[in-house]
Design a protein around this motif. Structure first.
Motif, PDB file in Angstrom:
ATOM      1  N   LEU A  45       0.875  -1.167   0.000  1.00  8.31           N
ATOM      2  CA  LEU A  45       0.000   0.000   0.000  1.00  8.31           C
ATOM      3  C   LEU A  45       0.917   1.223   0.000  1.00  8.31           C
ATOM      4  O   LEU A  45       1.689   1.412   0.948  1.00  8.31           O
ATOM      5  N   ASP A  46       0.842   2.004  -1.054  1.00  6.58           N
ATOM      6  CA  ASP A  46       1.755   3.135  -1.231  1.00  6.58           C
ATOM      7  C   ASP A  46       3.210   2.672  -1.092  1.00  6.58           C
ATOM      8  O   ASP A  46       4.030   3.334  -0.446  1.00  6.58           O
ATOM      9  N   GLY A  47       3.485   1.506  -1.617  1.00  2.00           N
ATOM     10  CA  GLY A  47       4.851   1.010  -1.606  1.00  2.00           C
ATOM     11  C   GLY A  47       5.284   0.313  -0.328  1.00  2.00           C
ATOM     12  O   GLY A  47       6.381  -0.224  -0.248  1.00  2.00           O
ATOM     13  N   ARG A  48       4.402   0.319   0.677  1.00  3.34           N
ATOM     14  CA  ARG A  48       4.754  -0.289   1.963  1.00  3.34           C
ATOM     15  C   ARG A  48       4.089  -1.648   2.090  1.00  3.34           C
ATOM     16  O   ARG A  48       2.904  -1.774   1.825  1.00  3.34           O
ATOM     17  N   ASP A  49       4.842  -2.645   2.518  1.00  3.87           N
ATOM     18  CA  ASP A  49       4.258  -3.976   2.689  1.00  3.87           C
ATOM     19  C   ASP A  49       3.383  -3.981   3.941  1.00  3.87           C
ATOM     20  O   ASP A  49       3.869  -3.780   5.043  1.00  3.87           O
ATOM     21  N   VAL A  50       2.086  -4.209   3.752  1.00  2.00           N
ATOM     22  CA  VAL A  50       1.167  -4.178   4.897  1.00  2.00           C
ATOM     23  C   VAL A  50       0.705  -5.568   5.306  1.00  2.00           C
ATOM     24  O   VAL A  50      -0.118  -5.712   6.207  1.00  2.00           O
ATOM     25  N   ALA A  51       1.226  -6.601   4.650  1.00  2.00           N
ATOM     26  CA  ALA A  51       0.827  -7.964   4.999  1.00  2.00           C
ATOM     27  C   ALA A  51       1.125  -8.214   6.472  1.00  2.00           C
ATOM     28  O   ALA A  51       2.214  -7.924   6.946  1.00  2.00           O
ATOM     29  N   GLY A  52       0.132  -8.737   7.200  1.00  2.00           N
ATOM     30  CA  GLY A  52       0.345  -9.020   8.608  1.00  2.00           C
ATOM     31  C   GLY A  52      -0.102  -7.903   9.528  1.00  2.00           C
ATOM     32  O   GLY A  52      -0.195  -8.082  10.735  1.00  2.00           O
ATOM     33  N   GLN A  53      -0.376  -6.728   8.963  1.00  2.00           N
ATOM     34  CA  GLN A  53      -0.894  -5.655   9.812  1.00  2.00           C
ATOM     35  C   GLN A  53      -2.375  -5.880  10.078  1.00  2.00           C
ATOM     36  O   GLN A  53      -3.088  -6.388   9.232  1.00  2.00           O
ATOM     37  N   PRO A  54      -2.834  -5.482  11.266  1.00  2.00           N
ATOM     38  CA  PRO A  54      -4.256  -5.689  11.574  1.00  2.00           C
ATOM     39  C   PRO A  54      -5.142  -4.761  10.733  1.00  2.00           C
ATOM     40  O   PRO A  54      -4.684  -3.705  10.291  1.00  2.00           O
ATOM     41  N   PRO A  55      -6.402  -5.158  10.533  1.00  2.00           N
ATOM     42  CA  PRO A  55      -7.307  -4.375   9.687  1.00  2.00           C
ATOM     43  C   PRO A  55      -7.421  -2.908  10.107  1.00  2.00           C
ATOM     44  O   PRO A  55      -7.451  -2.021   9.251  1.00  2.00           O
ATOM     45  N   HIS A  56      -7.453  -2.654  11.419  1.00  2.00           N
ATOM     46  CA  HIS A  56      -7.653  -1.260  11.840  1.00  2.00           C
ATOM     47  C   HIS A  56      -6.477  -0.380  11.415  1.00  2.00           C
ATOM     48  O   HIS A  56      -6.663   0.793  11.070  1.00  2.00           O
ATOM     49  N   ALA A  57      -5.295  -0.966  11.425  1.00  2.00           N
ATOM     50  CA  ALA A  57      -4.120  -0.192  11.015  1.00  2.00           C
ATOM     51  C   ALA A  57      -4.194   0.112   9.519  1.00  2.00           C
ATOM     52  O   ALA A  57      -3.839   1.210   9.079  1.00  2.00           O
ATOM     53  N   ILE A  58      -4.669  -0.854   8.752  1.00  2.00           N
ATOM     54  CA  ILE A  58      -4.779  -0.653   7.311  1.00  2.00           C
ATOM     55  C   ILE A  58      -5.853   0.378   6.999  1.00  2.00           C
ATOM     56  O   ILE A  58      -5.701   1.214   6.106  1.00  2.00           O
ATOM     57  N   CYS A  59      -6.924   0.359   7.776  1.00  2.00           N
ATOM     58  CA  CYS A  59      -7.968   1.377   7.616  1.00  2.00           C
ATOM     59  C   CYS A  59      -7.402   2.762   7.885  1.00  2.00           C
ATOM     60  O   CYS A  59      -7.693   3.716   7.184  1.00  2.00           O
ATOM     61  N   ARG A  60      -6.573   2.838   8.897  1.00  2.00           N
ATOM     62  CA  ARG A  60      -5.998   4.141   9.223  1.00  2.00           C
ATOM     63  C   ARG A  60      -5.063   4.631   8.122  1.00  2.00           C
ATOM     64  O   ARG A  60      -4.854   5.833   7.953  1.00  2.00           O
TER      65      ARG A  60
END
Ligand SMILES: Nc1ncnc2c1ncn2[C@@H]1O[C@H](COP(=O)(O)OP(=O)(O)OP(=O)(O)O)[C@@H](O)[C@H]1O
Ligand SMILES: [Mg+2]
Lengths: 325, 241
Positions: free
Chosen positions: B60-75
């Motif tokens: 997401l925007d070049g950052r690997d977000v795999a493994g991050q919780p949904p709320h963090a991805i929403c933020r």
């Protein structure tokens, strides 16, 4: 908005009456009942923070109650320290224990979580009743009575106002949970954790915070209760009966409502006091009577008013408003 | 904005998503289609942080977000809706949306104002005071969208928000998605209703048994032999002609 205000009006009336009673009545039995109603209500309010507002139903909250009771009792009985310091230590210990329980709430769901909390309180019971050298074991600890506010050696009227202040504070905490950002987010977690996460709510962290806060508040009540009653018995303070009582007052009063814990407490405490007066001769058979009260009250509420006494009050109010519109 | 690199997700022996790669740029409106069980929802679950991928990367925007919780991805600006709607049933429609708005706003009062605006955009004003569980299915789908919108996402993932709607409701939600897209929102839309997809999406990815079998403009997709065989069927092609 108007409905919300009227909801608060009920609470205002309750607290005003509670404040007026000690001015008018000096009868110890009556004051004792008032103090217990306020204290049991506060305990259920503390439970409500986790069980009602965060939806984490614990049946082991006597663990925190016992921690609060023992911390202050041991500190004053053994080291002559002020129970206020004991209260603080109890809170710290309960925050630690609350973090463990809060962590469990993220691992276990519904009944499994409830069972694990029971187990937790029973482990503490075993420790408190067996560790003779420190806790005096199953004999329990008498709390020394030293007159004064710093030592919580108070008369009935002072106790009534202290319990009232505690009740008002806990009521305020619950109102905060209904109106604040974190309160609404917690409501989202309670309703649907996955959906809450999708909306940017850190559900796990909020649950841990709610359970931990609930534990600390319960511990405060445990300290005050022990100082008021003057004796700490491990089999009582860590009992499952007590945990059920916290939950039941809140459920009967109306789960996740701010005044509910005291509405439930009025009903249960009054019933209990009445039964104790009526059956005072029957020493042996008495222990079981609590279960009968809880059982009957719970069945009646679940069957006829699942939304609790606070819900009934709201319904009656709505009907009255319509009739007079 | 969002890049998937050979993302896979298994359930036991079943591979629900197999090495799916795709690229979503700011301003895109990407459609995902495919038969039941193709892995579309699973893909959303991986992107939004509900499942950790068993292989591959989610950037997401070049950052690997795999493994991050949904709320963090929403933020971070990515919000999804649920195919099986998950309203906060005992709360009012207004509170549902307001809780979404709290994602970006600290004050409940400000969130209420924001929620009112979103509720109006989504045509739910008349139901704002009603408990969410009393809404009929069509309006629940719209609430799902409203709540997600209130978080102010930059990238919105819609999972079959048109399923089960009547023609009038359908037209309404297509219009809403168009408007959001025109206002600059980036979207990924899962949908079975091909006619709607043809009108909405700039680009369509077709999943089948967890794999991407085609990618292209709606016109290209409907001409693709494999897509017709796996999903659309001859009748569709004949009807189009
Ligand atoms: N949590 C899960 N555990 C086990 N299997 C799962 C799970 N979620 C999905 N699956 C399986 O993975 C496959 C893909 O499911 P998915 O829900 O992603 O399909 P879909 O494309 O969204 O289908 P639909 O169009 O019906 O919504 C299916 O075979 C499904 O049974
Ligand atoms: Mg799906």
């Amino acid at each position: 908005m108007a409905a919300a205000l009227r909801g608060r009006a009920g609470a205002l009336a309750f607290f005003a009456v509670a404040a007026a009673v000690p001015l008018a009545v000096r009868d110890q039995f009556f004051l004792d009942t008032l103090i217990l109603i306020l204290l049991w209500g506060a305990l259920s309010a503390a439970w409500n923070v986790a069980g009602g507002y965060a939806g984490q139903v614990s049946l082991g909250h006597s663990a925190f109650f016992g921690i609060g009771a023992y911390s202050a009792a041991l500190l004053s009985a053994r080291y002559g320290q002020s129970p206020w310091i004991g209260m603080l230590i109890g809170m710290v210990l309960s925050v630690g224990a609350g973090l463990i329980i809060g962590y469990l709430s993220n691992r276990l769901r519904g009944p499994y979580f409830a069972l694990s909390t029971i187990a937790f309180s029973q482990v503490l019971l075993i420790v408190a009743s067996r560790w003779r050298g420190f806790t005096a074991g199953s004999e329990g600890i008498p709390v020394p009575f030293r007159p004064g506010f710093a030592t919580l050696g108070l008369g009935h009227v002072a106790w009534a106002y202290l319990a009232l202040a505690l009740a008002a504070l806990f009521y305020g905490i619950q109102v905060y949970l209904e109106r604040s950002r974190v309160g609404y987010q917690l409501a989202g977690v309670r309703e649907d954790e996955d959906a809450a996460e999708a909306l940017g709510i850190p559900s796990r962290r909020l649950k841990v915070i709610a359970v931990t806060a609930s534990a600390a508040l319960t511990s405060v009540c445990g300290t005050l209760w022990a100082q008021y009653v003057g004796f700490v018995d491990p089999f009582y303070v860590f009992s499952v009966d007590l945990s059920i009582r916290f939950a039941l007052n809140a459920i009967i009063g109306g789960l996740g409502t701010a005044l509910g814990p005291w509405l439930g407490s009025i009903l249960i405490t009054a019933l209990e006091t009445y039964l104790r007066a009526t059956f005072s001769g029957m020493k042996t058979g008495f222990a079981g009577i609590y279960l009968v009260i809880y059982g009957v009250a719970l069945i009646l509420v679940v069957r006829f008013v699942p939304e609790g006494l606070a819900g009934v009050a709201a319904r009656l109010r709505a009907r009255w408003t319509r009739a007079h519109a | 904005m969002l890049t998937l690199e050979r993302v896979s997700k298994h359930f036991g022996g079943l591979t629900a998503v197999r090495e799916v790669s795709l690229e979503v740029r700011a301003g895109d409106l990407l459609g995902i289609i495919g038969p039941n069980g193709a892995g579309k929802t699973t893909l959303f679950n991986v992107i939004a942080g509900y499942y950790r991928p068993d292989g591959g990367r989610v950037l997401l925007d070049g950052r690997d977000v795999a493994g991050q919780p949904p709320h963090a991805i929403c933020r971070l600006g990515l919000t999804r809706t649920f195919q099986i709607v998950k309203p906060f049933g005992n709360l009012s429609v207004g509170d549902n949306v307001m809780i979404g708005a709290l994602n970006r706003l600290r004050s409940v009062r400000a969130a209420r104002v924001e929620a009112e605006r979103v509720i109006e955009t989504c045509g739910l004003t008349a139901q704002a005071g009603a408990p969410a569980k009393t809404l009929p299915v069509g309006l629940r789908k719209r609430l799902e969208v409203a709540r997600a919108l209130a978080t102010r996402p930059r990238l919105l993932l819609l999972d079959e928000v048109m399923a089960g709607l009547n023609p009038a409701e359908l037209a309404g939600i297509i219009e809403l998605i168009r408007r959001l897209h025109a206002d600059g929102l980036t979207l990924i839309v899962i949908e079975h209703i091909m006619a709607a997809m043809m009108r909405l999406a700039q680009r369509i990815v077709v999943l089948h048994h967890g794999e991407t079998i085609a990618e292209g403009t709606p016109a290209e997709i409907t001409r693709d032999r494999r897509v017709v065989d796996a999903y659309l069927g001859e009748e569709f092609v004949l009807a189009q002609a």
